[in-house]
Scaffold this motif. Structure first.
Motif, short mmCIF file in Angstrom:
data_model
loop_
_atom_site.label_atom_id
_atom_site.label_comp_id
_atom_site.label_asym_id
_atom_site.label_seq_id
_atom_site.Cartn_x
_atom_site.Cartn_y
_atom_site.Cartn_z
N PRO A 1 -7.15 -2.87 2.40
CA PRO A 1 -5.93 -3.47 1.86
C PRO A 1 -5.33 -4.56 2.75
O PRO A 1 -4.75 -5.53 2.26
CB PRO A 1 -4.99 -2.27 1.72
CG PRO A 1 -5.89 -1.10 1.52
CD PRO A 1 -7.09 -1.39 2.37
N TRP A 2 -5.48 -4.42 4.08
CA TRP A 2 -4.88 -5.37 5.01
C TRP A 2 -5.79 -6.52 5.38
O TRP A 2 -5.35 -7.49 5.98
CB TRP A 2 -4.47 -4.63 6.29
CG TRP A 2 -5.62 -3.89 6.91
CD1 TRP A 2 -6.60 -4.39 7.72
CD2 TRP A 2 -5.93 -2.50 6.74
NE1 TRP A 2 -7.49 -3.40 8.07
CE2 TRP A 2 -7.10 -2.23 7.48
CE3 TRP A 2 -5.31 -1.45 6.04
CZ2 TRP A 2 -7.68 -0.96 7.54
CZ3 TRP A 2 -5.89 -0.20 6.10
CH2 TRP A 2 -7.06 0.04 6.85
N PRO B 1 -8.41 1.72 12.68
CA PRO B 1 -8.11 3.14 12.50
C PRO B 1 -6.64 3.49 12.65
O PRO B 1 -6.24 4.59 12.28
CB PRO B 1 -8.95 3.81 13.60
CG PRO B 1 -9.12 2.76 14.64
CD PRO B 1 -9.22 1.46 13.88
N ALA B 2 -5.83 2.57 13.16
CA ALA B 2 -4.41 2.83 13.34
C ALA B 2 -3.59 2.46 12.10
O ALA B 2 -2.38 2.69 12.08
CB ALA B 2 -3.87 2.06 14.56
N TRP B 3 -4.23 1.93 11.08
CA TRP B 3 -3.50 1.41 9.93
C TRP B 3 -3.68 2.22 8.66
O TRP B 3 -3.26 1.81 7.58
CB TRP B 3 -3.91 -0.05 9.68
CG TRP B 3 -3.35 -0.99 10.72
CD1 TRP B 3 -2.59 -0.66 11.81
CD2 TRP B 3 -3.51 -2.40 10.76
NE1 TRP B 3 -2.27 -1.78 12.53
CE2 TRP B 3 -2.82 -2.87 11.91
CE3 TRP B 3 -4.16 -3.33 9.94
CZ2 TRP B 3 -2.76 -4.23 12.25
CZ3 TRP B 3 -4.11 -4.67 10.28
CH2 TRP B 3 -3.42 -5.11 11.42
N ALA B 4 -4.32 3.38 8.76
CA ALA B 4 -4.50 4.23 7.59
C ALA B 4 -4.72 5.67 8.05
O ALA B 4 -5.28 5.92 9.11
CB ALA B 4 -5.71 3.77 6.75
N SER C 1 -1.11 -3.55 1.33
CA SER C 1 -1.95 -4.54 0.65
C SER C 1 -1.20 -5.86 0.54
O SER C 1 0.00 -5.95 0.83
CB SER C 1 -2.31 -4.04 -0.76
OG SER C 1 -1.20 -4.15 -1.62
N ALA C 2 -1.90 -6.88 0.10
CA ALA C 2 -1.28 -8.20 -0.07
C ALA C 2 -0.12 -8.15 -1.06
O ALA C 2 0.81 -8.96 -0.97
CB ALA C 2 -2.33 -9.21 -0.54
N HIS C 3 -0.16 -7.19 -1.98
CA HIS C 3 0.91 -7.05 -2.97
C HIS C 3 1.99 -6.07 -2.53
O HIS C 3 2.88 -5.72 -3.32
CB HIS C 3 0.31 -6.60 -4.30
CG HIS C 3 -0.66 -7.58 -4.89
ND1 HIS C 3 -0.31 -8.87 -5.23
CD2 HIS C 3 -1.99 -7.48 -5.17
CE1 HIS C 3 -1.37 -9.51 -5.72
NE2 HIS C 3 -2.39 -8.68 -5.68
N GLY C 4 1.92 -5.59 -1.29
CA GLY C 4 2.97 -4.73 -0.75
C GLY C 4 2.83 -3.26 -1.03
O GLY C 4 3.78 -2.51 -0.83
N LEU C 5 1.65 -2.81 -1.48
CA LEU C 5 1.45 -1.39 -1.77
C LEU C 5 1.03 -0.64 -0.51
O LEU C 5 0.22 -1.12 0.27
CB LEU C 5 0.39 -1.21 -2.86
CG LEU C 5 0.88 -1.36 -4.30
CD1 LEU C 5 1.19 -2.81 -4.63
CD2 LEU C 5 -0.16 -0.82 -5.27
N HIS C 6 1.57 0.55 -0.35
CA HIS C 6 1.30 1.39 0.81
C HIS C 6 0.21 2.42 0.50
O HIS C 6 0.09 2.90 -0.63
CB HIS C 6 2.57 2.13 1.23
CG HIS C 6 3.64 1.24 1.77
ND1 HIS C 6 3.92 1.13 3.11
CD2 HIS C 6 4.50 0.39 1.14
CE1 HIS C 6 4.92 0.28 3.29
NE2 HIS C 6 5.27 -0.19 2.11
#
Length: 255
Positions: free
Chosen positions: A110-111, A117-120, A174-179
């Motif tokens: 998404p990013w 590994p620190a982002w999910a 994500s680029a659309h702001g979804l977590h």
């Protein structure tokens, strides 16, 4: 749709195709225990349960204290569709989910295109280091028989489930702001699952096969390796299964 980065994904992600998906709304967050609690209080729907008592995170129709903002798990596809209908929404299609996760530039995660590994919330996050678990033997050695099992016992809800509050990884949106489009919980989507669907699916607003035996999931979960958290990765489950690593988010038609 299909695997990013040159079409080198798993067989059920092939062939890679450019698909048009029309406008729709989709929730920024996975459905939480708190929200699901309001649903069962209003409707009398059964509480989320797992065949493994340690994986059941509710007691007397209430989530464990402190888990209210965690994504609900142990819900079937049928439970998820019932909740979405109660909210005047629906499950997203696979194509809608993938568009929301990959953004306008077709990201692997998404990013972006590099695993972090620190982002999910994933097996790599709990390992505390960059470990991609390239093969199932490596993953099983960590998660089933080794360090992962010890971590779950020490830190997991009921000594079993390592979900975290929704939105715990703002760097991974994500680029659309979804977590949490990668990890935390895998998410039920609307479609029947067919590993060969991409070979004949329409190139505009595909909604999955007309019939099937199992339903699709997307996004991977807290216990999965990086390969399962890619935006193109596909998973599946029976309509009535209630995995401890699966939840959902809702979508809605734009018009």
């Amino acid at each position: 749709m299909g695997s990013p980065a040159g079409g080198d994904g798993l067989p059920d992600e092939q062939p890679q195709r450019l698909v048009y998906v029309g406008s729709f709304y989709i929730d920024l967050y996975e459905v939480t225990n708190e929200a699901y609690g309001r649903f069962i209080a209003s409707t009398g729907h059964p509480m989320p349960e797992n065949s493994n008592p340690r994986a059941t995170l509710w007691n007397d129709r209430h989530p464990f204290p402190g888990s209210e903002r965690h994504p609900v798990v142990n819900v079937s596809w049928l439970d998820a569709t019932a909740f979405c209908r109660w909210e005047g929404k629906r499950l997203p299609t696979e194509a809608e989910w993938e568009k929301a996760a990959r953004g306008p530039d077709g990201r692997t995660y998404p990013w972006g295109d590099e695993w972090n590994p620190a982002w999910a919330n994933s097996a790599s996050y709990w390992a505390g280091r960059r470990i991609d678990f390239i093969n199932s033997t490596e993953w099983e050695a960590f998660w089933i028989h080794g360090e992962g099992a010890r971590i779950a016992k020490a830190k997991g809800l009921n000594g079993e489930v390592l979900t975290l509050p929704v939105g715990s990884f703002p760097e991974g949106v994500s680029a659309h702001g979804l977590h949490d489009m990668a990890g935390n919980v895998a998410e039920w989507v609307q479609d029947w699952y067919d590993p060969n669907y991409y070979r004949s699916a329409p190139l505009a607003d595909p909604v999955g096969p007309e019939r099937g035996a199992i339903k699709s999931m997307r996004g991977g979960s807290w216990l999965k390796p990086a390969v399962s958290l890619r935006t193109s990765d596909r998973d599946w489950g029976t309509m009535d299964s209630r995995p401890s690593g699966t939840g959902f988010r809702c979508a809605k038609d734009a018009f």
